[in-house]
Enzyme design. Structure first.
Site, PDB file in Angstrom:
ATOM      1  CG  HIS A 125      12.634   1.765  18.729  1.00 28.82           C
ATOM      2  ND1 HIS A 125      13.316   2.795  18.155  1.00 28.82           N
ATOM      3  CD2 HIS A 125      12.070   2.277  19.850  1.00 28.82           C
ATOM      4  CE1 HIS A 125      13.168   3.888  18.891  1.00 28.82           C
ATOM      5  NE2 HIS A 125      12.427   3.601  19.926  1.00 28.82           N
ATOM      6  N   GLY A 126      14.003  -2.629  17.254  1.00 29.05           N
ATOM      7  CA  GLY A 126      13.670  -4.044  17.134  1.00 29.05           C
ATOM      8  C   GLY A 126      12.166  -4.246  17.027  1.00 29.05           C
ATOM      9  N   GLY A 127      11.669  -5.287  17.671  1.00 29.45           N
ATOM     10  CA  GLY A 127      10.240  -5.609  17.615  1.00 29.45           C
ATOM     11  C   GLY A 127       9.363  -4.486  18.153  1.00 29.45           C
TER      12      GLY A 127
ATOM     13  CB  THR B 216      -2.115  16.519  -8.103  1.00 33.34           C
ATOM     14  OG1 THR B 216      -0.862  17.054  -7.682  1.00 33.34           O
ATOM     15  CG2 THR B 216      -1.941  15.077  -8.513  1.00 33.34           C
TER      16      THR B 216
ATOM     17  CG  PHE C 102      -1.134  25.015  -5.132  1.00 31.99           C
ATOM     18  CD1 PHE C 102      -1.230  26.217  -5.810  1.00 31.99           C
ATOM     19  CD2 PHE C 102      -0.239  24.054  -5.586  1.00 31.99           C
ATOM     20  CE1 PHE C 102      -0.446  26.459  -6.929  1.00 31.99           C
ATOM     21  CE2 PHE C 102       0.544  24.299  -6.706  1.00 31.99           C
ATOM     22  CZ  PHE C 102       0.447  25.492  -7.379  1.00 31.99           C
TER      23      PHE C 102
ATOM     24  CB  ALA D  74      -2.238  15.922 -14.935  1.00 31.27           C
TER      25      ALA D  74
ATOM     26  CD  GLU E  92       4.958  21.236  -1.785  1.00 31.13           C
ATOM     27  OE1 GLU E  92       5.755  22.065  -2.237  1.00 31.13           O
ATOM     28  OE2 GLU E  92       4.254  21.441  -0.785  1.00 31.13           O
TER      29      GLU E  92
ATOM     30  CD  GLN F 183      16.627  -3.512  11.686  1.00 27.94           C
ATOM     31  OE1 GLN F 183      15.542  -3.412  11.115  1.00 27.94           O
ATOM     32  NE2 GLN F 183      17.157  -4.678  12.007  1.00 27.94           N
TER      33      GLN F 183
ATOM     34  CD  GLU G 156      11.200   8.334  -8.680  1.00 26.43           C
ATOM     35  OE1 GLU G 156      10.361   9.105  -8.171  1.00 26.43           O
ATOM     36  OE2 GLU G 156      11.584   7.296  -8.110  1.00 26.43           O
TER      37      GLU G 156
HETATM   38  C1  LIG Z   1       5.255  -9.166  14.350  1.00 28.24           C
HETATM   39  C2  LIG Z   1       6.248  -9.912  15.174  1.00 28.24           C
HETATM   40  C3  LIG Z   1       6.135 -11.262  15.337  1.00 28.24           C
HETATM   41  C4  LIG Z   1       7.023 -11.986  16.122  1.00 28.24           C
HETATM   42  N1  LIG Z   1       6.855 -13.300  16.318  1.00 28.24           N
HETATM   43  C5  LIG Z   1       7.638 -13.991  17.195  1.00 28.24           C
HETATM   44  C6  LIG Z   1       7.407 -15.360  17.515  1.00 28.24           C
HETATM   45  O1  LIG Z   1       6.517 -15.978  16.966  1.00 28.24           O
HETATM   46  N2  LIG Z   1       8.203 -15.946  18.415  1.00 28.24           N
HETATM   47  C7  LIG Z   1       9.211 -15.297  19.032  1.00 28.24           C
HETATM   48  O2  LIG Z   1       9.898 -15.892  19.854  1.00 28.24           O
HETATM   49  N3  LIG Z   1       9.481 -13.992  18.757  1.00 28.24           N
HETATM   50  C8  LIG Z   1       8.715 -13.314  17.841  1.00 28.24           C
HETATM   51  N4  LIG Z   1       8.961 -11.991  17.574  1.00 28.24           N
HETATM   52  C9  LIG Z   1      10.081 -11.338  18.222  1.00 28.24           C
HETATM   53  C10 LIG Z   1      11.282 -11.090  17.270  1.00 28.24           C
HETATM   54  O3  LIG Z   1      11.946 -12.280  16.971  1.00 28.24           O
HETATM   55  C11 LIG Z   1      12.189 -10.056  17.965  1.00 28.24           C
HETATM   56  O4  LIG Z   1      11.524  -8.826  17.864  1.00 28.24           O
HETATM   57  C12 LIG Z   1      13.575  -9.979  17.352  1.00 28.24           C
HETATM   58  O5  LIG Z   1      14.298 -11.145  17.639  1.00 28.24           O
HETATM   59  C13 LIG Z   1      14.378  -8.801  17.877  1.00 28.24           C
HETATM   60  O6  LIG Z   1      14.375  -8.736  19.272  1.00 28.24           O
HETATM   61  P1  LIG Z   1      13.958  -7.424  20.022  1.00 28.24           P
HETATM   62  O7  LIG Z   1      12.737  -6.895  19.385  1.00 28.24           O
HETATM   63  O8  LIG Z   1      13.938  -7.689  21.466  1.00 28.24           O
HETATM   64  O9  LIG Z   1      15.114  -6.397  19.656  1.00 28.24           O
HETATM   65  P2  LIG Z   1      16.523  -6.240  20.391  1.00 28.24           P
HETATM   66  O10 LIG Z   1      17.185  -7.550  20.520  1.00 28.24           O
HETATM   67  O11 LIG Z   1      16.352  -5.406  21.588  1.00 28.24           O
HETATM   68  O12 LIG Z   1      17.328  -5.434  19.296  1.00 28.24           O
HETATM   69  C14 LIG Z   1      17.246  -4.011  19.194  1.00 28.24           C
HETATM   70  C15 LIG Z   1      18.308  -3.580  18.203  1.00 28.24           C
HETATM   71  O13 LIG Z   1      19.599  -3.878  18.712  1.00 28.24           O
HETATM   72  C16 LIG Z   1      20.334  -4.666  17.797  1.00 28.24           C
HETATM   73  N5  LIG Z   1      21.199  -5.573  18.535  1.00 28.24           N
HETATM   74  C17 LIG Z   1      20.880  -6.405  19.550  1.00 28.24           C
HETATM   75  N6  LIG Z   1      21.970  -7.068  19.949  1.00 28.24           N
HETATM   76  C18 LIG Z   1      22.996  -6.664  19.169  1.00 28.24           C
HETATM   77  C19 LIG Z   1      24.377  -6.979  19.094  1.00 28.24           C
HETATM   78  N7  LIG Z   1      24.915  -7.879  19.904  1.00 28.24           N
HETATM   79  N8  LIG Z   1      25.144  -6.373  18.154  1.00 28.24           N
HETATM   80  C20 LIG Z   1      24.594  -5.468  17.324  1.00 28.24           C
HETATM   81  N9  LIG Z   1      23.306  -5.131  17.363  1.00 28.24           N
HETATM   82  C21 LIG Z   1      22.514  -5.731  18.276  1.00 28.24           C
HETATM   83  C22 LIG Z   1      19.267  -5.393  17.002  1.00 28.24           C
HETATM   84  O14 LIG Z   1      19.773  -5.841  15.741  1.00 28.24           O
HETATM   85  C23 LIG Z   1      18.201  -4.309  16.866  1.00 28.24           C
HETATM   86  O15 LIG Z   1      18.565  -3.430  15.838  1.00 28.24           O
HETATM   87  C24 LIG Z   1       8.092 -11.302  16.745  1.00 28.24           C
HETATM   88  C25 LIG Z   1       8.231  -9.911  16.553  1.00 28.24           C
HETATM   89  C26 LIG Z   1       7.329  -9.250  15.797  1.00 28.24           C
HETATM   90  C27 LIG Z   1       7.507  -7.754  15.628  1.00 28.24           C
HETATM   91  C1  LIG Z   2      -0.909  13.267   1.006  1.00 23.87           C
HETATM   92  C2  LIG Z   2      -0.771  13.980  -0.296  1.00 23.87           C
HETATM   93  C3  LIG Z   2      -0.971  15.352  -0.353  1.00 23.87           C
HETATM   94  C4  LIG Z   2      -0.897  16.024  -1.568  1.00 23.87           C
HETATM   95  N1  LIG Z   2      -1.175  17.362  -1.607  1.00 23.87           N
HETATM   96  C5  LIG Z   2      -1.257  17.988  -2.824  1.00 23.87           C
HETATM   97  C6  LIG Z   2      -1.710  19.334  -2.928  1.00 23.87           C
HETATM   98  O1  LIG Z   2      -1.999  20.005  -1.917  1.00 23.87           O
HETATM   99  N2  LIG Z   2      -1.817  19.892  -4.146  1.00 23.87           N
HETATM  100  C7  LIG Z   2      -1.512  19.199  -5.283  1.00 23.87           C
HETATM  101  O2  LIG Z   2      -1.641  19.754  -6.364  1.00 23.87           O
HETATM  102  N3  LIG Z   2      -1.060  17.921  -5.232  1.00 23.87           N
HETATM  103  C8  LIG Z   2      -0.942  17.297  -4.021  1.00 23.87           C
HETATM  104  N4  LIG Z   2      -0.524  15.990  -3.958  1.00 23.87           N
HETATM  105  C9  LIG Z   2      -0.181  15.295  -5.173  1.00 23.87           C
HETATM  106  C10 LIG Z   2       1.322  15.051  -5.353  1.00 23.87           C
HETATM  107  O3  LIG Z   2       1.963  16.257  -5.654  1.00 23.87           O
HETATM  108  C11 LIG Z   2       1.493  13.995  -6.446  1.00 23.87           C
HETATM  109  O4  LIG Z   2       1.104  12.762  -5.875  1.00 23.87           O
HETATM  110  C12 LIG Z   2       2.885  13.916  -6.988  1.00 23.87           C
HETATM  111  O5  LIG Z   2       3.209  15.056  -7.704  1.00 23.87           O
HETATM  112  C13 LIG Z   2       3.094  12.698  -7.879  1.00 23.87           C
HETATM  113  O6  LIG Z   2       2.113  12.577  -8.855  1.00 23.87           O
HETATM  114  P1  LIG Z   2       1.326  11.177  -9.045  1.00 23.87           P
HETATM  115  O7  LIG Z   2       0.908  10.747  -7.689  1.00 23.87           O
HETATM  116  O8  LIG Z   2       0.301  11.355 -10.054  1.00 23.87           O
HETATM  117  O9  LIG Z   2       2.425  10.165  -9.538  1.00 23.87           O
HETATM  118  P2  LIG Z   2       2.904   9.911 -11.045  1.00 23.87           P
HETATM  119  O10 LIG Z   2       3.251  11.198 -11.675  1.00 23.87           O
HETATM  120  O11 LIG Z   2       1.923   9.047 -11.717  1.00 23.87           O
HETATM  121  O12 LIG Z   2       4.234   9.130 -10.785  1.00 23.87           O
HETATM  122  C14 LIG Z   2       4.296   7.702 -10.569  1.00 23.87           C
HETATM  123  C15 LIG Z   2       5.751   7.312 -10.568  1.00 23.87           C
HETATM  124  O13 LIG Z   2       6.332   7.576 -11.839  1.00 23.87           O
HETATM  125  C16 LIG Z   2       7.457   8.402 -11.702  1.00 23.87           C
HETATM  126  N5  LIG Z   2       7.581   9.304 -12.855  1.00 23.87           N
HETATM  127  C17 LIG Z   2       6.616  10.096 -13.391  1.00 23.87           C
HETATM  128  N6  LIG Z   2       7.107  10.796 -14.405  1.00 23.87           N
HETATM  129  C18 LIG Z   2       8.413  10.450 -14.514  1.00 23.87           C
HETATM  130  C19 LIG Z   2       9.471  10.822 -15.390  1.00 23.87           C
HETATM  131  N7  LIG Z   2       9.289  11.738 -16.323  1.00 23.87           N
HETATM  132  N8  LIG Z   2      10.676  10.257 -15.202  1.00 23.87           N
HETATM  133  C20 LIG Z   2      10.871   9.335 -14.248  1.00 23.87           C
HETATM  134  N9  LIG Z   2       9.922   8.951 -13.388  1.00 23.87           N
HETATM  135  C21 LIG Z   2       8.703   9.494 -13.531  1.00 23.87           C
HETATM  136  C22 LIG Z   2       7.233   9.148 -10.438  1.00 23.87           C
HETATM  137  O14 LIG Z   2       8.432   9.635  -9.910  1.00 23.87           O
HETATM  138  C23 LIG Z   2       6.585   8.091  -9.576  1.00 23.87           C
HETATM  139  O15 LIG Z   2       7.562   7.286  -9.002  1.00 23.87           O
HETATM  140  C24 LIG Z   2      -0.564  15.310  -2.752  1.00 23.87           C
HETATM  141  C25 LIG Z   2      -0.305  13.936  -2.677  1.00 23.87           C
HETATM  142  C26 LIG Z   2      -0.435  13.268  -1.484  1.00 23.87           C
HETATM  143  C27 LIG Z   2      -0.195  11.801  -1.455  1.00 23.87           C
END
Ligand SMILES: Cc1cc2nc3c(=O)[nH]c(=O)nc-3n(C[C@H](O)[C@H](O)[C@H](O)COP(=O)(O)OP(=O)(O)OC[C@H]3O[C@@H](n4cnc5c(N)ncnc54)[C@H](O)[C@@H]3O)c2cc1C
Ligand SMILES: Cc1cc2nc3c(=O)[nH]c(=O)nc-3n(C[C@H](O)[C@H](O)[C@H](O)COP(=O)(O)OP(=O)(O)OC[C@H]3O[C@@H](n4cnc5c(N)ncnc54)[C@H](O)[C@@H]3O)c2cc1C
Lengths: 257, 380
Positions: free
Chosen positions: B339-341, B126, B123, B130, B364, B337, B368
């Site tokens: 799943h943490g890291g 887009t 279909f 437009a 679709e 979130q 908005e």
């Molecule tokens: C891209 C990337 C870069 C990073 N770089 C570093 C780095 O340089 N050095 C480093 O040391 N680490 C690094 N980290 C690790 C990062 O700090 C940890 O991912 C983060 O501290 C969360 O720990 P976790 O992933 O083990 O999640 P978890 O601790 O397992 O948390 C899982 C979920 O449980 C929630 N949760 C855990 N305990 C509680 C509680 N007591 N109460 C309520 N909710 C809780 C958390 O908020 C989270 O939603 C990195 C991670 C990423 C993804």
């Molecule tokens: C993976 C994918 C598959 C798709 N498949 C199809 C398909 O099979 N067939 C097809 O026809 N189209 C398809 N589309 C297109 C899709 O329907 C359009 O991306 C969508 O309708 C938004 O149009 P636009 O991307 O031009 O955004 P725009 O219309 O440029 O909108 C940009 C931003 O402005 C906001 N905005 C625009 N007008 C207003 C308004 N009047 N008031 C407030 N906010 C407004 C929008 O909400 C949006 O946040 C596909 C798009 C993607 C990404």
């Protein structure tokens, strides 16, 4: 060919079992066609497609089992029979099931009866063989292959991983093992058509049976869950020490020796 | 009032779930990573009759209802968002307009093979200039003898690379008030002058095929016009109303997958000496997610039910799509979130759901535009 499949509605294997008041609680559980019975249904459909005839799926259960019967019809079975004995027979076991099924089947002139080799809930594996005994026909259990030529039958049995080839003849009852086939998904048109296929409902009365005829021969004393699995123990050190420790643990902790 | 699925609907749910768990879910990461369109899987879905659910038997369908179709979309989407999008677009956008507005000959020729899953249809609405303002279509068509000649460009058209035909909207003139008259045409993809390029590198729904269309003096026979030549605009609005139900169902499916991973992980992951599911902060997240999922699904079913009853469903379809996609995005975000890291790593397969879900707020009709639709229904 006149083909019958014995089917059971069982707990989904992924369900967590909850015991309430000494019974397995069915509340909120998902139910499925016993997986081994799915092989039986698939095989029945394939045999029918190859040799002609009709497939009737029979289950003993309550009205909820209609869904599983309809699923079998959607896969391609022709007719379904639901034998509902829930209100009539209080204590039921494999004897009950086999007796009721045999009574239903005795005048049906079945050429081939298929069942699952075991139901994944009760796990007794008795119903198929018992039905065959009661009907006085041969049976082959745990089959992984079935070839029919006229009334001659060649079946391959799975015997603990080995294969046993058995030649026999119709009428025959077989029970299906994993590997027999790959059960098909019921197709959309199949599901829609299943609605219109015949589903007969029978009760004990319709089979001229009394409760006394089919009462359970066994009594359930207690139902309990297996003990919770504890974390395993990894032994360390060199092999001789590990073996020594293992032997001592088998004596003192596991007490299996 | 009655809140239970029929036996057929339950059977369809089980069958599609079974199929999706075995034939789609195990490959979803790979299809996402490598942007693979799973054509073989679609063939199997076709054989099972999934592409024909909402169409009558006489057109190669299985005579199911919109609820059954929504259930199928949800289950496919639960396994893979991209596969779900292509499935939903094939049925709601590729096939449905021909079922709604096509002549008997058009249905016979184009709809039947689609309903049987033998061909894909797209279909094309887009355009680069437009999107939300689909009335601003710049693609033009004029009649030359017995043929229409179409010129223009379309973008982001789902499944076009595999389609046998695309329904293309084009301006054919102006009405008394000077507004564009838009018509829809069934354009075979092998028509001379019709170029289809599918090299977008997408954020999500990467298993779905998305293409750019260029039409240069593409000629189609006059009888390829779809429905009322003057009502192309109204027709695609109706088509999109129906499509929104399926996008909403897809959002529910994707969110369901994210939720299931989150709750399982929360029960297994231990921090501070206990499973994080024991922390109220995590419990509240899971409670909200479960509630939002249930409400979204109920709205999908209601919109689908209204459509099946032949009642107006524009507003409810917009509610469903808007609510399911926005809460769905929130659910996917919370799943990461929890799943943490680990959630941030591709290996765990949760981040994919968020990327896939983002499209649900755009395709679709953006969020908005859904609010505009609802407001208009409220008489604003
Ligand atoms: C891209 C990337 C870069 C990073 N770089 C570093 C780095 O340089 N050095 C480093 O040391 N680490 C690094 N980290 C690790 C990062 O700090 C940890 O991912 C983060 O501290 C969360 O720990 P976790 O992933 O083990 O999640 P978890 O601790 O397992 O948390 C899982 C979920 O449980 C929630 N949760 C855990 N305990 C509680 C509680 N007591 N109460 C309520 N909710 C809780 C958390 O908020 C989270 O939603 C990195 C991670 C990423 C993804
Ligand atoms: C993976 C994918 C598959 C798709 N498949 C199809 C398909 O099979 N067939 C097809 O026809 N189209 C398809 N589309 C297109 C899709 O329907 C359009 O991306 C969508 O309708 C938004 O149009 P636009 O991307 O031009 O955004 P725009 O219309 O440029 O909108 C940009 C931003 O402005 C906001 N905005 C625009 N007008 C207003 C308004 N009047 N008031 C407030 N906010 C407004 C929008 O909400 C949006 O946040 C596909 C798009 C993607 C990404």
């Amino acid at each position: 060919m006149n083909i019958f499949v014995l089917m059971k509605r069982t707990f989904d294997t992924e369900e967590k079992i909850v015991i309430q008041n000494g019974k397995v609680s069915e509340e909120g559980a998902e139910f499925i066609i016993n997986p081994y019975d799915e092989y039986a249904i698939e095989e029945a459909i394939q045999v029918r497609d190859q040799h002609g005839g009709e497939v009737t799926v029979v289950t003993i259960g309550n009205e909820d089992a209609e869904k599983e019967l309809r699923t079998a019809l959607a896969m391609g079975a022709d007719k379904a029979v639901l034998i509902n004995i829930e209100d009539d027979v209080e204590n039921r076991d494999q004897y009950t099931t086999a007796k009721v099924l045999a009574e239903y089947l005795k005048d049906k002139e079945a050429d081939l009866i298929l069942a699952g080799n075991v139901a994944i809930d009760g796990g007794s594996g008795q119903v198929g063989p018992r039905v065959a005994e009661l009907l006085g026909i041969p049976y082959v259990t745990t089959i992984t292959k079935l070839e029919i030529d006229g009334t001659n039958v060649k079946a391959v049995r799975d015997v603990e991983g080995d294969e046993e080839v058995i030649e026999t003849s119709l009428p025959l009852l077989v029970t299906a093992q994993q590997g027999l086939n790959e059960p098909r998904y019921p197709s959309l048109p199949g599901i829609m058509k299943a609605k219109k296929k015949p589903l007969e409902e029978l009760e004990l009365d319709d089979l001229d049976l009394e409760e006394d005829d089919v009462e359970a021969k066994t009594k359930t004393i207690e139902i309990f869950l297996p003990p919770k699995k504890e974390a395993g123990k990894i032994l360390q050190g060199d092999i001789a020490d590990q073996v020594k420790e293992l032997v001592s643990l088998l004596h003192t902790e596991a007490k299996v020796i | 009032m009655h809140f239970e699925l029929t036996k057929e609907q339950q059977m369809i749910k089980e069958m599609v779930r079974d199929f999706a768990e075995k034939e789609i879910a195990p490959y979803a990461s790979k299809w996402d990573e490598e942007a693979i369109f799973p054509i073989e899987t679609f063939k199997k879905m076709g054989e099972l009759g999934l592409f024909g659910i909402p169409f009558p038997e006489q057109y190669g369908g299985s005579g199911g209802d919109t609820i059954s179709y929504a259930i199928a979309v949800e289950e496919i989407g639960r396994a893979c968002g991209g596969t779900g999008l292509s499935y939903a677009a094939a049925v709601s956008l590729g096939a449905s307009p021909i079922y709604y507005f096509g002549t008997e000959e058009q249905k016979e020729k184009w709809l039947v093979p689609m309903a049987k899953g033998e061909t894909f249809g797209s279909f094309g609405l887009t355009e680069p200039n437009a999107g939300s303002d689909a009335g601003g279509t710049q693609t033009r068509a004029f009649l030359d003898g017995d043929e229409y000649v179409i010129n223009g460009e379309k973008c982001w058209i789902t499944n076009a690379g595999y389609a046998r035909q695309v329904i293309v909207t084009a301006v054919t003139g102006k009405d008394e008030r000077g507004k564009n008259i838009i018509s829809a045409f069934i354009v075979p993809t092998d028509a001379p002058g019709f170029t289809i390029n599918c090299h977008y590198d997408k954020m999500g729904v990467r298993a779905s095929n998305t293409c750019e269309l260029i039409l240069q003096d593409v000629r189609v026979p006059k009888e390829n016009i779809l429905g009322d030549p003057k009502k192309g605009f109204k027709q695609f609005l109706y088509t999109l109303d129906g499509g929104r139900i399926s996008i909403a169902a897809l959002a529910v499916g994707i969110a369901q997958a994210a939720f299931e991973k989150a709750i399982q992980y929360a029960k297994e992951r231990k921090q501070f000496g206990q499973p994080i599911a024991k922390f109220q902060a995590i419990q509240f997240k899971l409670a909200d997610m479960a509630m939002q999922l249930e409400l979204a699904r109920n709205m999908v079913y209601k919109a689908a039910w209204l459509k099946d009853q032949g009642k107006p469903f524009t507003k409810e379809a917009a509610y469903a799509k808007l609510f399911a996609s926005e809460t769905g995005f929130h659910i996917c975000n919370q799943a990461i979130q929890i799943h943490g890291g680990y959630g941030y790593m591709k290996e765990y397969g949760v981040e994919r759901h968020l990327r896939d879900m983002k499209l649900m707020e755009i395709g679709e009709g953006t969020s908005e535009i859904q609010r505009l639709v609802i407001a208009r229904q409220l008489g604003c």
